[in-house]
Scaffold this active site. Sequence first.
Site, PDB file in Angstrom:
ATOM      1  N   LYS A 278      10.062  -2.795  -3.809  1.00 23.06           N
ATOM      2  CA  LYS A 278      10.755  -1.827  -4.536  1.00 23.06           C
ATOM      3  C   LYS A 278      10.378  -0.360  -4.276  1.00 23.06           C
ATOM      4  CE  LYS A 278      10.885  -4.201  -9.038  1.00 23.06           C
ATOM      5  NZ  LYS A 278      12.672  -4.437  -8.940  1.00 23.06           N
ATOM      6  N   ARG A 352      13.836 -15.290 -11.807  1.00 19.19           N
ATOM      7  CA  ARG A 352      14.745 -16.499 -11.860  1.00 19.19           C
ATOM      8  C   ARG A 352      13.859 -17.614 -11.096  1.00 19.19           C
ATOM      9  NH1 ARG A 352      19.541 -13.493  -8.977  1.00 19.19           N
ATOM     10  NH2 ARG A 352      18.535 -11.878  -9.745  1.00 19.19           N
TER      11      ARG A 352
HETATM   12  N1  BES Z   1      12.126  -7.043 -12.888  1.00 20.78           N
HETATM   13  C1  BES Z   1      13.279  -6.846 -12.069  1.00 20.78           C
HETATM   14  C2  BES Z   1      14.321  -6.432 -12.953  1.00 20.78           C
HETATM   15  C3  BES Z   1      14.354  -5.238 -13.832  1.00 20.78           C
HETATM   16  C4  BES Z   1      14.840  -3.862 -13.245  1.00 20.78           C
HETATM   17  C5  BES Z   1      13.772  -5.129 -14.962  1.00 20.78           C
HETATM   18  C6  BES Z   1      14.621  -2.631 -14.168  1.00 20.78           C
HETATM   19  C7  BES Z   1      13.583  -4.038 -15.706  1.00 20.78           C
HETATM   20  C8  BES Z   1      14.093  -2.653 -15.257  1.00 20.78           C
HETATM   21  C9  BES Z   1      13.531  -8.238 -11.294  1.00 20.78           C
HETATM   22  O1  BES Z   1      12.719  -8.992 -10.939  1.00 20.78           O
HETATM   23  C10 BES Z   1      14.484  -7.495 -10.026  1.00 20.78           C
HETATM   24  O2  BES Z   1      13.854  -7.042  -9.523  1.00 20.78           O
HETATM   25  N2  BES Z   1      15.721  -7.718 -10.008  1.00 20.78           N
HETATM   26  C11 BES Z   1      16.432  -7.296  -8.902  1.00 20.78           C
HETATM   27  C12 BES Z   1      17.295  -8.558  -8.380  1.00 20.78           C
HETATM   28  C13 BES Z   1      17.924  -8.392  -7.139  1.00 20.78           C
HETATM   29  C14 BES Z   1      16.832  -8.223  -5.969  1.00 20.78           C
HETATM   30  C15 BES Z   1      19.075  -9.399  -7.022  1.00 20.78           C
HETATM   31  C16 BES Z   1      17.356  -6.197  -9.333  1.00 20.78           C
HETATM   32  O3  BES Z   1      17.842  -6.192 -10.730  1.00 20.78           O
HETATM   33  O4  BES Z   1      17.594  -5.359  -8.743  1.00 20.78           O
HETATM   34 MN    MN Z   2      12.058  -8.170  -8.955  1.00 17.55          MN
END
Ligand code: BES
Ligand code: MN
Length: 503
Positions: A278, A352
């Site tokens: 990230k 997921r």
């Molecule tokens: N934990 C994150 C989602 C999240 C984002 C929670 C902001 C709280 C605040 C999740 O694991 C994630 O990173 N999701 C990605 C999925 C994508 C890579 C398909 C996302 O939402 O960008």
């Molecule tokens: Mn994630």
Amino acid sequence: MNEMVKISYQALKPASGGTVVIFVDSALRLGATALLMDESVRSVLKRAGKIARFKGKKETCLDLLAPADGKFDRLLAVGIGTEGEMSQQDWLKIGGIVSGKLGPSDDGEVTILCETSAGAVSPAVAADIMLGLRLGTYRFDRYKSPKTGDEAEKPVPRRVLAAVKDVASARKEHVLRTAIGDGVELARDLVNLPANDLGPLEFVKYCESLRAVGVKVEVLTEKEMSKLGMRALLGVGQGSRRGSRLVVMRWEGTKATGKPLAFVGKGVVFDSGGISIKPAQNMEDMKGDMAGAACVTGLMRTLAQRKAKVNAIGIVGLVENMPDGNAQRPGDVVRAMSGQTIEIINTDAEGRLVLADALWYCQQRFKPRFMVNLATLTGAVLVALGQEHAGLFSNDDALCEQLLAAGRVTDEKLWRLPLSPAYDKIIDSKIADVKNSGGRYAGAITAAQFLQRFVNKTPWAHLDIAGTGMGVSASEINHSWGPGFGVRLLERFVADQFEKGSA
Ligand code: BES
Ligand code: MN
Ligand code: ZN
């Protein structure tokens, strides 16, 4: 436990000192006890009210310090508008508003006259006010060093007396609210705790602490999960120095046999994104990526503590998503416990993967009546719904309605989003059965479609709490980064749908 407020109940009678809280409606009417206490209250209220334009409107306040000839130090009048229109949630808010008015300088006793012009409020309402007060008092300040020197102010727990008509019944209601408050605060603590102090093993300890209230707790190690074939969950944790765990919490509150209720939570103690790392901005928030698991743990605590007459299972998948030399790569293919193969497109779509195995395991082992899972699953749900509603996805309309209804009463609101074969197609993989990311469009929905592939015929609902489970703006009953979202919602859902008539 919230140590900053000590709540007790006593009979409704004129208060003689300290801070007195009274409720005033939009006709500036007050309860009989408030009038008994001091005849001048009414005229003081009228005069001060005029100057401050206090009209008893719902959720407004008039704060009077040491009114002349008053027998108390401070009178706090709180508006309730039209009493008949006050919901349970409104009373909770009133309690929160009162907590916000009680600054640290205001020591001494606080007496809340739990009455209106229509008479004493019900024991349930009195207990709701006190729950709101308690939740509004919660602060996560354990990492703040105590102040030294002149400005040092030792925080003293505030004594709050709820003056009610039926003390015994109010105390009974309070026991239930204490269970709710304890569950919400446990969930808040878990979400707020930094990941250096809350890894999977530390989280397990919190789960195990529920044994004290009668919850059976089982912990699956990596070896055991490996034997079960949980390669989706294990793949997420393999880039972390810290081991992964799956915890099964069981509350057996009724002899009735039959299918248990099941709640499953995403417990990513920290989500760096893994190899698909990230950006640095706000990455610190990913200590809260276990808000789903926190809610399930808090809920189990509440249900057990108030001896809910249900059999409930809580399952949390605990992992840390880190990018070390052993980390899972984009392009890897893993086989989940269900037997399906998953192509890893993005290691940041890890929640997921954890839930795929946790849901499958739950379904296979317990054959539950339904499964509700909670997860801070996608940034996309924040784009869609902001922080007002959690996303709700389900294969069962009746279950949806019940959850939506509980959301309306507790003000932990949900909004249903669609599932359909067309969305499902987006996550077909070229080389495996399914891929873990469907790209940018409909991101919250394709994540839910992914989960659904690991659910058979079991009624199932998925709550995407990425927007509501952390980093919310303060409200009357919450000043914490982690609000403990979902505990009150699901407690209400269980009480309304599965306990009515079984008492
Ligand atoms: N934990 C994150 C989602 C999240 C984002 C929670 C902001 C709280 C605040 C999740 O694991 C994630 O990173 N999701 C990605 C999925 C994508 C890579 C398909 C996302 O939402 O960008
Ligand atoms: Mn994630
Ligand atoms: Zn995540």
